[in-house]
Each structure stands twice: as C-alpha cells, then as structure tokens.
Design an enzyme around this catalytic site. Structure first.
Site, PDB file in Angstrom:
ATOM      1  N   GLY A 171      -6.872  -4.188  72.419  1.00 17.42           N
ATOM      2  CA  GLY A 171      -6.855  -3.106  73.402  1.00 17.42           C
ATOM      3  C   GLY A 171      -5.780  -2.097  73.072  1.00 17.42           C
ATOM      4  NE  ARG A 172      -4.959   2.048  78.215  1.00 17.80           N
ATOM      5  CZ  ARG A 172      -5.485   1.499  79.308  1.00 17.80           C
ATOM      6  NH1 ARG A 172      -5.148   0.262  79.626  1.00 17.80           N
ATOM      7  NH2 ARG A 172      -6.329   2.169  80.072  1.00 17.80           N
ATOM      8  CB  ILE A 173      -0.628  -3.706  73.561  1.00 19.80           C
ATOM      9  CG1 ILE A 173      -0.134  -3.036  74.849  1.00 19.80           C
ATOM     10  CG2 ILE A 173       0.537  -4.329  72.814  1.00 19.80           C
ATOM     11  CD1 ILE A 173       0.371  -4.013  75.905  1.00 19.80           C
ATOM     12  CB  THR A 205       4.705  -9.032  73.566  1.00 19.70           C
ATOM     13  OG1 THR A 205       3.540  -8.629  72.818  1.00 19.70           O
ATOM     14  CG2 THR A 205       5.854  -9.297  72.603  1.00 19.70           C
ATOM     15  NE  ARG A 257       0.869  -9.856  82.649  1.00 21.87           N
ATOM     16  CZ  ARG A 257       1.289  -8.685  82.181  1.00 21.87           C
ATOM     17  NH1 ARG A 257       1.966  -8.644  81.037  1.00 21.87           N
ATOM     18  NH2 ARG A 257       1.039  -7.567  82.835  1.00 21.87           N
ATOM     19  CD  GLU A 311       7.372 -13.946  82.980  1.00 27.43           C
ATOM     20  OE1 GLU A 311       7.280 -12.928  83.716  1.00 27.43           O
ATOM     21  OE2 GLU A 311       7.027 -13.935  81.791  1.00 27.43           O
ATOM     22  CG  HIS A 326       7.561 -10.065  81.448  1.00 26.08           C
ATOM     23  ND1 HIS A 326       6.681 -10.808  82.176  1.00 26.08           N
ATOM     24  CD2 HIS A 326       6.848  -9.005  80.983  1.00 26.08           C
ATOM     25  CE1 HIS A 326       5.479 -10.232  82.160  1.00 26.08           C
ATOM     26  NE2 HIS A 326       5.557  -9.136  81.440  1.00 26.08           N
ATOM     27  CB  ALA A 351       7.748  -6.342  75.415  1.00 27.69           C
TER      28      ALA A 351
END
Length: 231
Positions: free
Chosen positions: A60-62, A141, A143, A172, A191, A193
C-alpha cells in the site's frame, strides 16, 4: 476521512533505518568504541544491503515507498500482497510473490507493511519464522500482533533468526521488563515511525484539507473511508 499519505514517507524511512541499523550492527559498533574494545570490531563484521533480497509484506502507501527506498539501495525486492496484481508489482520494478511460505526462505530481510486484520493477526507465527533464513532480519513498523512475540523471542534467542526491528508491540506500551528487550539482536522504538516533526505537520494540513473539501461538497475521494457515500 484519513490522512494516510501524511506519514507514509516517515514509516518507510523507519523501516529502512531499522534494516540498516541491524545490518551495520550499529548498536554493537557504538558499544565497542565506547567500551574501548576497538580491536574486537573485526569479529563483528557488518553486512551490506546491496545485493540482498528484501520481502515486503503489504504494497500500500507505505509498502510502495519502502520498496522504492530498497530499490535505491540496489536490493532485490519481493512483494507479497494478495490484493495487488502481479502487473502492478512488476511495473514498480519488484517481483511479485504469490505464496508467502514459499518465498520466505529467499529473504534476507522481511519488512511488514500490511494492516492488522483477522487475516494478518499472528501472520508471523512459529511456523512462519522457521521458514526464514537463520541470517535473516524481521522488521515490523505496521501493527503489534502481526508477529507472535513469544515465537519471535524463541527464534531470536536460539539463533534461528539473526535479528528484529520492532516499532510496535502486542501490548502498548509493553510490559517492562520484556523478554525481547534483553536480546542484543533486537532494536526497538515506541510506535513512533509515523510521528516525525514533518509527518505531524503533514497530518495537520491534510486534516484541514479534508474538512474544507467536505464542507465544499467535494470531498477528496482517495481520503474517504466509506467510498459508497460518494456514489
């Protein structure tokens, strides 16, 4: 509406940073100099990303941005994403992988960029980790919960996996002490990034643009979650 493009460059950079930090053994090299153990450096030689194979899970985007950064490092880039066409992946200069289990043994690095869904929870369990090379590194990076942390600890502590970079955790904030934190081949972050100075600015700007576009009656289509309302 979402501001998904705001932090994707930041997360992609963090993934690459973690790959480099692990491959170049940055934490160990830093300690050698500080502790006056200069002569021990040749027993802890770092590795290049050049020529290595990275498997990116999620395109996807990342994931697409991470792929471009890895290609710039002259790596061989494999992509596993069952929701993307092979043609789209090939057009980006990468190699599509239809079977995750089959491709894992080829990867020197695995970087996770898929969403957390019932389909991906514990995607990297003990069985999957056993399919990776003992010299491979795993980066998450995305979940927490996509990797089974107990299985990861077992693989790292027994030498069946070279190292891991984690920006996210099953719980978390994670409980302290945590078994993974004691391992020398693990680097961790809280968390963060996607929360750089620049990303926060971009998120604020994109949120304002989303609000204005909705009020104008012309919402930015790619940022709308429930696309069915657009007709």
């Amino acid at each position: 509406m979402v501001a998904g493009t705001a932090n994707s460059p930041s997360v992609a950079e963090q993934a690459l940073f973690m790959m480099l930090t692990l491959a170049k053994r940055a934490v160990e090299m830093h300690a050698l100099v500080k502790e006056g153990k200069w002569s021990a450096r040749l027993g802890k030689l770092p590795y290049d990303l050049f020529g290595k194979t990275v498997l990116i899970v999620g395109f996807g985007r990342i994931g697409t941005r991470t792929a471009r950064r890895c290609l710039a490092m002259e790596m061989n880039v494999l992509i596993y994403d069952p929701y993307k066409s092979a043609a789209e992946i090939t057009a980006a200069g990468c190699e599509p992988a239809a079977d995750l289990d089959a491709v894992l043994p080829r990867a020197d690095f695995v970087s996770i960029h898929c969403p957390k869904t019932p389909e991906t929870v514990e995607m990297f369990n003990a069985a999957r980790l056993r399919r990776m090379k003992p010299a491979a590194y795993l980066i998450n990076t995305a979940r927490g919960g996509i990797i089974n942390e107990a299985a990861l600890y077992d693989a790292l502590s027994s030498g069946k996996l070279a190292g891991a970079g984690l920006d996210v955790f099953e719980q978390e904030p994670p409980l302290v002490p945590h078994s993974l934190f004691e391992l020398p081949n693990v680097i961790i972050a809280p968390h963060v990034a996607g929360v750089t100075r620049e990303a926060v600015d971009r998120m604020s700007e994109q949120t304002a643009r989303n609000l204005l576009s909705a009020l104008d009656g012309e919402p930015i289509r790619q940022n709308v979650i429930n696309q069915d309302v657009l007709g």
